[in-house]
Design an enzyme around this catalytic site. Structure first.
Site, PDB file in Angstrom:
ATOM      1  CE  LYS A   1     -28.013 -34.983  -4.309  1.00 29.94           C
ATOM      2  NZ  LYS A   1     -29.186 -35.362  -5.142  1.00 29.94           N
TER       3      LYS A   1
HETATM    4  C1  LIG Z   1     -29.326 -34.991  -6.470  1.00 32.47           C
HETATM    5  C2  LIG Z   1     -30.230 -35.810  -7.265  1.00 32.47           C
HETATM    6  C3  LIG Z   1     -30.139 -35.870  -8.666  1.00 32.47           C
HETATM    7  C4  LIG Z   1     -29.177 -35.014  -9.455  1.00 32.47           C
HETATM    8  O1  LIG Z   1     -27.838 -35.371  -9.269  1.00 32.47           O
HETATM    9  P1  LIG Z   1     -26.683 -34.337  -9.714  1.00 32.47           P
HETATM   10  O2  LIG Z   1     -25.417 -34.983  -9.304  1.00 32.47           O
HETATM   11  O3  LIG Z   1     -26.963 -33.070  -8.972  1.00 32.47           O
HETATM   12  O4  LIG Z   1     -26.804 -34.160 -11.183  1.00 32.47           O
HETATM   13  C5  LIG Z   1     -30.984 -36.743  -9.353  1.00 32.47           C
HETATM   14  N1  LIG Z   1     -31.897 -37.483  -8.698  1.00 32.47           N
HETATM   15  C6  LIG Z   1     -32.032 -37.438  -7.361  1.00 32.47           C
HETATM   16  C7  LIG Z   1     -33.082 -38.259  -6.725  1.00 32.47           C
HETATM   17  C8  LIG Z   1     -31.201 -36.612  -6.595  1.00 32.47           C
HETATM   18  O5  LIG Z   1     -31.360 -36.581  -5.277  1.00 32.47           O
END
Ligand SMILES: *Cc1c(COP(=O)(O)O)cnc(C)c1O
Length: 448
Positions: free
Chosen positions: A107
């Site tokens: 993210k």
């Molecule tokens: C947010 C997150 C996900 C999921 O991603 P999305 O875009 O919400 O499908 C998967 N793994 C981790 C470690 C995350 O932080």
């Protein structure tokens, strides 16, 4: 580039407005009016350009002139200023490691891009934008780090007390400056409910310019396409253009996988997409039954994917023009249990000496399941000669294992090394404001 609301009840807006407001007034998600198409020559060129230039070329049509080229190039270069290595785990499964950013989470890319865009848009104005975000762990840290020190933007993070890992909590609560952490005595669902209500509260919206920093915001969602370009660059360097790169994405809100499907729709030659889900499997069930049944989210060991009603799935349907058979041709989904997730972390460590985090482990199992259907056609009627073809997949490793130490250390029977990039957090002091799990308490705090 214009963006329309998927609810069809709001006016089209440019990238700037979509990024500042997050969601359309009709509560719909914004979607680009056209998906930019990459020429064969552009794709050819992408094989060798630098990551920063590639990011600039991909994002430029989406930003649509709301940021000048020189600034956008700088924003892009800063956003992706770390590595995205594609690492082999087995002979046919590779890991795209997306955890080398400042908070060890994928993210980081979206948060860094969005924060720089909002910082640019607020320059020369007196307006302050307030970013409200509820987190189950990873989003908050990435957003805090991405927005730290950005002028004209304040960030308020709501997290559930005692339900994020120690490193995650330090990432949320030690920034200071324009970042405030509210420690909610409740669950993630409580945090999310408070944020949702805040966006609809007339009093708060009078006092603040509120925006959200989760993947409904196009400025956080769209730059996630970049991982797929970086993966593809490394893939063609290894295998050339001929071997399809099938991609397994651990999915919660489906923002990441949806971005990958956008990259493919704009012409990047990617293989099949596989959504790896935990017990929160509304999409897995939908692909099997064509019935979309939302359920209350349940807690799992891959908690960043504990989402009962994935907000970005409507965008995937838009890419697929709401055609169910086009969707099932493009996307497969598997549901994976916690028991299998933990056993897989142990097995992959023992057999391949690779440490998966719980989300990567869910993806690894889905990759094995998918490849098994191709490499060993299960039943009659399939072309036996196809058996000789070796299929491969990459999994997206979305977080560093050290962020989930309880689960991972128990599975591998060893203590994890804390990377130097987060060690410094351990000496910092946590600063948070306790909050009762009610909207009333939150509003009272916001209004004083
Ligand atoms: C947010 C997150 C996900 C999921 O991603 P999305 O875009 O919400 O499908 C998967 N793994 C981790 C470690 C995350 O932080």
């Amino acid at each position: 580039m214009q963006y329309y609301s998927l609810q069809q009840q709001s006016l089209n807006v440019d990238f700037k407005t979509a990024a500042i407001t997050g969601q359309a007034p009709d509560k719909g998600l914004y979607f680009p009016a056209e998906i930019p198409q990459l020429s064969a020559a552009a794709i050819q060129k992408f094989k060798t350009v630098s990551k920063g230039e590639l990011a600039f070329e991909v994002m430029r049509p989406y930003v649509g002139g709301t940021i000048d080229d020189a600034t956008l190039l700088q924003i892009c270069t800063e956003t992706i200023n770390f590595n995205f290595p594609l690492v082999p785990i087995t002979d046919n499964i590779w890991s795209l490691e997306l955890f080398h950013g400042p908070t060890l989470a994928f993210k980081d890319v979206g948060a860094r891009f969005m924060s720089r865009c909002l910082g640019y848009f607020s320059k020369g104005t007196n307006a302050t934008t307030t970013v409200l975000v509820a987190t189950s762990g990873d989003t908050g840290g990435a957003v805090a780090n991405g927005f730290l020190g950005v002028e004209g933007v304040n960030v308020i993070i709501l997290y559930p007390k005692g339900k994020v890992s120690p490193i995650q909590e330090l990432q949320l609560t030690t920034c200071g400056q324009n970042i405030t952490a509210l420690e909610v005595e409740g669950t993630f669902d409580d945090c999310q409910a408070i944020v949702k209500e805040a966006f609809m509260d007339a009093d708060l919206n009078k006092k603040y310019t509120l925006t959200s920093a989760n993947s409904i915001n196009v400025a956080r969602w769209l730059p996630q396409q970049l991982y797929y370009f970086f993966a593809w660059q490394q893939w063609v360097a290894n295998y050339g253009d001929d071997v399809p790169m099938n991609i397994v994405v651990p999915s919660g809100n489906f923002g990441n996988i949806c971005a990958g499907m956008m990259a493919k729709a704009s012409g990047l030659p990617l293989g099949h997409f596989i959504a790896a889900c935990n017990a929160n499997d509304v999409v897995t069930r939908y692909l099997a039954t064509e019935k979309y049944e939302v359920r209350q989210s349940v807690a799992t060991v891959s908690n960043a994917m504990d989402v009962g009603n994935p907000s970005n799935f409507v965008r995937i349907m838009e890419i697929m023009q709401s055609n169910f058979s086009a969707l099932t041709n493009a996307l497969t989904s598997y549901q994976v249990s916690d028991t299998d997730t933990k056993a897989t972390i142990a097995r992959v460590y023992k057999t391949f000496n690779y440490i998966l985090d719980p989300h990567g482990a869910v993806a690894f199992i889905a990759a094995e399941k998918y490849l098994a259907t191709l490499n060993h056609p299960p039943k009659l009627g399939l072309d036996a000669t196809k058996n000789n073809e070796v299929h491969r997949a990459i999994i997206l490793e979305t977080a560093h294992p050290v962020k989930f130490p309880e689960v991972v250390e128990e599975a591998i029977g060893e203590q994890l090394q804390i990377p130097a990039s987060v060690k410094f957090l351990l000496d910092k002091e946590k600063v948070s404001i306790p909050l009762a799990p009610s909207y009333k308490a939150f509003k009272a705090w916001m209004m004083q």
